[in-house]
Design a protein around this motif. Structure first.
Motif, PDB file in Angstrom:
ATOM      1  N   SER A  84       0.850  -1.190   0.000  1.00  0.00           N
ATOM      2  CA  SER A  84       0.000   0.000   0.000  1.00  0.00           C
ATOM      3  C   SER A  84       0.884   1.238   0.000  1.00  0.00           C
ATOM      4  N   ASN A  85       0.407   2.278  -0.672  1.00  0.00           N
ATOM      5  CA  ASN A  85       1.079   3.576  -0.632  1.00  0.00           C
ATOM      6  C   ASN A  85       0.410   4.509   0.374  1.00  0.00           C
ATOM      7  N   ASN A  86      -0.615   4.017   1.072  1.00  0.00           N
ATOM      8  CA  ASN A  86      -1.364   4.827   2.020  1.00  0.00           C
ATOM      9  C   ASN A  86      -0.640   4.824   3.371  1.00  0.00           C
ATOM     10  N   GLU A  87      -0.070   5.977   3.732  1.00  0.00           N
ATOM     11  CA  GLU A  87       0.718   6.079   4.976  1.00  0.00           C
ATOM     12  C   GLU A  87      -0.139   5.807   6.205  1.00  0.00           C
ATOM     13  N   HIS A  88      -1.427   6.224   6.168  1.00  0.00           N
ATOM     14  CA  HIS A  88      -2.325   5.985   7.308  1.00  0.00           C
ATOM     15  C   HIS A  88      -2.531   4.488   7.518  1.00  0.00           C
ATOM     16  N   LYS A  89      -2.780   3.773   6.413  1.00  0.00           N
ATOM     17  CA  LYS A  89      -2.968   2.319   6.512  1.00  0.00           C
ATOM     18  C   LYS A  89      -1.688   1.642   6.992  1.00  0.00           C
ATOM     19  N   LEU A  90      -0.543   2.074   6.471  1.00  0.00           N
ATOM     20  CA  LEU A  90       0.739   1.478   6.860  1.00  0.00           C
ATOM     21  C   LEU A  90       0.965   1.638   8.366  1.00  0.00           C
ATOM     22  N   ALA A  91       0.695   2.833   8.887  1.00  0.00           N
ATOM     23  CA  ALA A  91       0.866   3.068  10.326  1.00  0.00           C
ATOM     24  C   ALA A  91      -0.079   2.188  11.136  1.00  0.00           C
ATOM     25  N   GLU A  92      -1.318   2.063  10.665  1.00  0.00           N
ATOM     26  CA  GLU A  92      -2.313   1.243  11.356  1.00  0.00           C
ATOM     27  C   GLU A  92      -1.877  -0.226  11.374  1.00  0.00           C
ATOM     28  N   VAL A  93      -1.431  -0.726  10.227  1.00  0.00           N
ATOM     29  CA  VAL A  93      -0.994  -2.123  10.113  1.00  0.00           C
ATOM     30  C   VAL A  93       0.215  -2.383  11.006  1.00  0.00           C
ATOM     31  N   ARG A  94       1.178  -1.465  10.996  1.00  0.00           N
ATOM     32  CA  ARG A  94       2.370  -1.638  11.838  1.00  0.00           C
ATOM     33  C   ARG A  94       1.992  -1.654  13.316  1.00  0.00           C
ATOM     34  N   GLN A  95       1.024  -0.830  13.689  1.00  0.00           N
ATOM     35  CA  GLN A  95       0.605  -0.800  15.090  1.00  0.00           C
ATOM     36  C   GLN A  95      -0.075  -2.115  15.484  1.00  0.00           C
ATOM     37  N   ILE A  96      -0.947  -2.624  14.631  1.00  0.00           N
ATOM     38  CA  ILE A  96      -1.685  -3.852  14.936  1.00  0.00           C
ATOM     39  C   ILE A  96      -0.751  -5.064  14.987  1.00  0.00           C
ATOM     40  N   ASN A 142      -8.559   0.007  16.411  1.00  0.00           N
ATOM     41  CA  ASN A 142      -7.916  -1.165  15.816  1.00  0.00           C
ATOM     42  C   ASN A 142      -8.413  -2.476  16.412  1.00  0.00           C
ATOM     43  N   SER A 143      -8.877  -2.443  17.664  1.00  0.00           N
ATOM     44  CA  SER A 143      -9.337  -3.676  18.307  1.00  0.00           C
ATOM     45  C   SER A 143     -10.700  -4.126  17.777  1.00  0.00           C
ATOM     46  N   ILE A 144     -11.453  -3.218  17.149  1.00  0.00           N
ATOM     47  CA  ILE A 144     -12.800  -3.575  16.670  1.00  0.00           C
ATOM     48  C   ILE A 144     -12.989  -3.359  15.174  1.00  0.00           C
ATOM     49  N   SER A 145     -12.023  -2.748  14.514  1.00  0.00           N
ATOM     50  CA  SER A 145     -12.226  -2.341  13.115  1.00  0.00           C
ATOM     51  C   SER A 145     -12.182  -3.511  12.146  1.00  0.00           C
ATOM     52  N   HIS A 146     -12.720  -3.271  10.968  1.00  0.00           N
ATOM     53  CA  HIS A 146     -12.697  -4.216   9.861  1.00  0.00           C
ATOM     54  C   HIS A 146     -11.268  -4.627   9.515  1.00  0.00           C
ATOM     55  N   ARG A 147     -10.372  -3.658   9.397  1.00  0.00           N
ATOM     56  CA  ARG A 147      -8.980  -3.971   9.056  1.00  0.00           C
ATOM     57  C   ARG A 147      -8.315  -4.714  10.211  1.00  0.00           C
ATOM     58  N   GLY A 148      -8.602  -4.282  11.437  1.00  0.00           N
ATOM     59  CA  GLY A 148      -8.054  -4.959  12.606  1.00  0.00           C
ATOM     60  C   GLY A 148      -8.471  -6.424  12.650  1.00  0.00           C
ATOM     61  N   ARG A 149      -9.743  -6.695  12.339  1.00  0.00           N
ATOM     62  CA  ARG A 149     -10.242  -8.074  12.358  1.00  0.00           C
ATOM     63  C   ARG A 149      -9.591  -8.920  11.259  1.00  0.00           C
ATOM     64  N   ALA A 150      -9.473  -8.348  10.070  1.00  0.00           N
ATOM     65  CA  ALA A 150      -8.825  -9.082   8.970  1.00  0.00           C
ATOM     66  C   ALA A 150      -7.349  -9.331   9.284  1.00  0.00           C
ATOM     67  N   LEU A 151      -6.690  -8.342   9.894  1.00  0.00           N
ATOM     68  CA  LEU A 151      -5.280  -8.502  10.245  1.00  0.00           C
ATOM     69  C   LEU A 151      -5.087  -9.538  11.352  1.00  0.00           C
ATOM     70  N   GLN A 152      -6.051  -9.626  12.268  1.00  0.00           N
ATOM     71  CA  GLN A 152      -5.960 -10.662  13.306  1.00  0.00           C
ATOM     72  C   GLN A 152      -6.055 -12.055  12.682  1.00  0.00           C
ATOM     73  N   GLU A 153      -6.950 -12.207  11.687  1.00  0.00           N
ATOM     74  CA  GLU A 153      -7.031 -13.478  10.954  1.00  0.00           C
ATOM     75  C   GLU A 153      -5.695 -13.786  10.274  1.00  0.00           C
ATOM     76  N   LEU A 154      -5.116 -12.759   9.650  1.00  0.00           N
ATOM     77  CA  LEU A 154      -3.813 -12.908   8.999  1.00  0.00           C
ATOM     78  C   LEU A 154      -2.750 -13.317  10.013  1.00  0.00           C
ATOM     79  N   ALA A 155      -2.711 -12.627  11.169  1.00  0.00           N
ATOM     80  CA  ALA A 155      -1.707 -12.918  12.192  1.00  0.00           C
ATOM     81  C   ALA A 155      -1.860 -14.340  12.727  1.00  0.00           C
ATOM     82  N   THR A 156      -3.101 -14.776  12.934  1.00  0.00           N
ATOM     83  CA  THR A 156      -3.358 -16.142  13.407  1.00  0.00           C
ATOM     84  C   THR A 156      -2.842 -17.157  12.399  1.00  0.00           C
ATOM     85  N   PHE A 157      -3.120 -16.904  11.120  1.00  0.00           N
ATOM     86  CA  PHE A 157      -2.638 -17.798  10.066  1.00  0.00           C
ATOM     87  C   PHE A 157      -1.111 -17.853  10.057  1.00  0.00           C
ATOM     88  N   LEU A 158      -0.466 -16.696  10.153  1.00  0.00           N
ATOM     89  CA  LEU A 158       1.002 -16.650  10.101  1.00  0.00           C
ATOM     90  C   LEU A 158       1.625 -17.391  11.282  1.00  0.00           C
TER      91      LEU A 158
END
Length: 193
Positions: A7-19, A172-188
């Protein structure tokens, strides 16, 4: 483990790094030498996230993941959906997008909506998809300074604040992206063990 977030979106990148902080080293497109705009030509969130991740994998050979997120408003036949970032035009202006959405909702009693994120992970050439959804309503007027995109007008179910009024950790604990990233993290985690 090092992963590129496509992603080139700095806001999304910061959110993903935090999660995902402490679990994975998340590198940006710029850090792998990718400076071009990634293609988003599909008609679905899943299609766009796959297209972006596949572009990085094919052109840079780096394990990566990409997301596409849409706001789906019931009274607007699930618009803006896949066109959320460019709802008010190709300039991709958050304020213009919100203003158009509020104008299109004027006079409609049903303000139900959902944010939906689709993440595509390409790990060693294998494709995996993860999804996250959060239900809520669209506020009458924008409120809050935090977040980005439609956050100032989206009130998640069970709360009386917009995403833009919440602390990042709370959102981040309740958001759509947070939930998808938690699924990703569990898989990893399962993949690593």
């Amino acid at each position: 483990m090092k992963l590129c977030f496509a992603s080139n979106n700095e806001h999304k990148l910061a959110e993903v790094r935090q999660i995902l902080s402490g679990q994975y080293e998340i590198v940006s497109l710029q850090e792998i030498g990718c400076h071009e705009e990634l293609p988003e030509e599909q008609e679905t969130l899943e299609g766009n996230s796959h297209q972006k991740a596949n572009y990085v994998w094919q052109n840079y050979g780096v394990s990566c993941f990409a997301d596409d997120t849409g706001l789906e408003v019931t009274a607007l036949n699930n618009e803006p959906g896949v066109y959320s970032a460019r709802y008010a035009g190709s300039q991709r202006n958050n304020l213009d997008n919100m203003q158009l959405l509020l104008e299109n909702l004027a006079g409609k009693p049903n303000r139900r909506a959902q944010f939906r994120t689709s993440i595509t992970l390409i790990l060693d050439g294998r494709v995996h998809q993860f999804n996250g959804i959060v239900l809520g309503t669209i506020a009458e007027t924008p409120d809050g300074e935090k977040g980005f995109g439609y956050d100032p007008i989206f009130i998640p179910d069970g709360f009386n604040q917009t995403f833009a009024q919440m602390r990042a950790e709370q959102k981040n604990s309740i958001s759509h992206r947070g939930r998808a990233l938690q699924e990703l993290a569990t898989f990893l985690k399962q993949h690593q063990s």
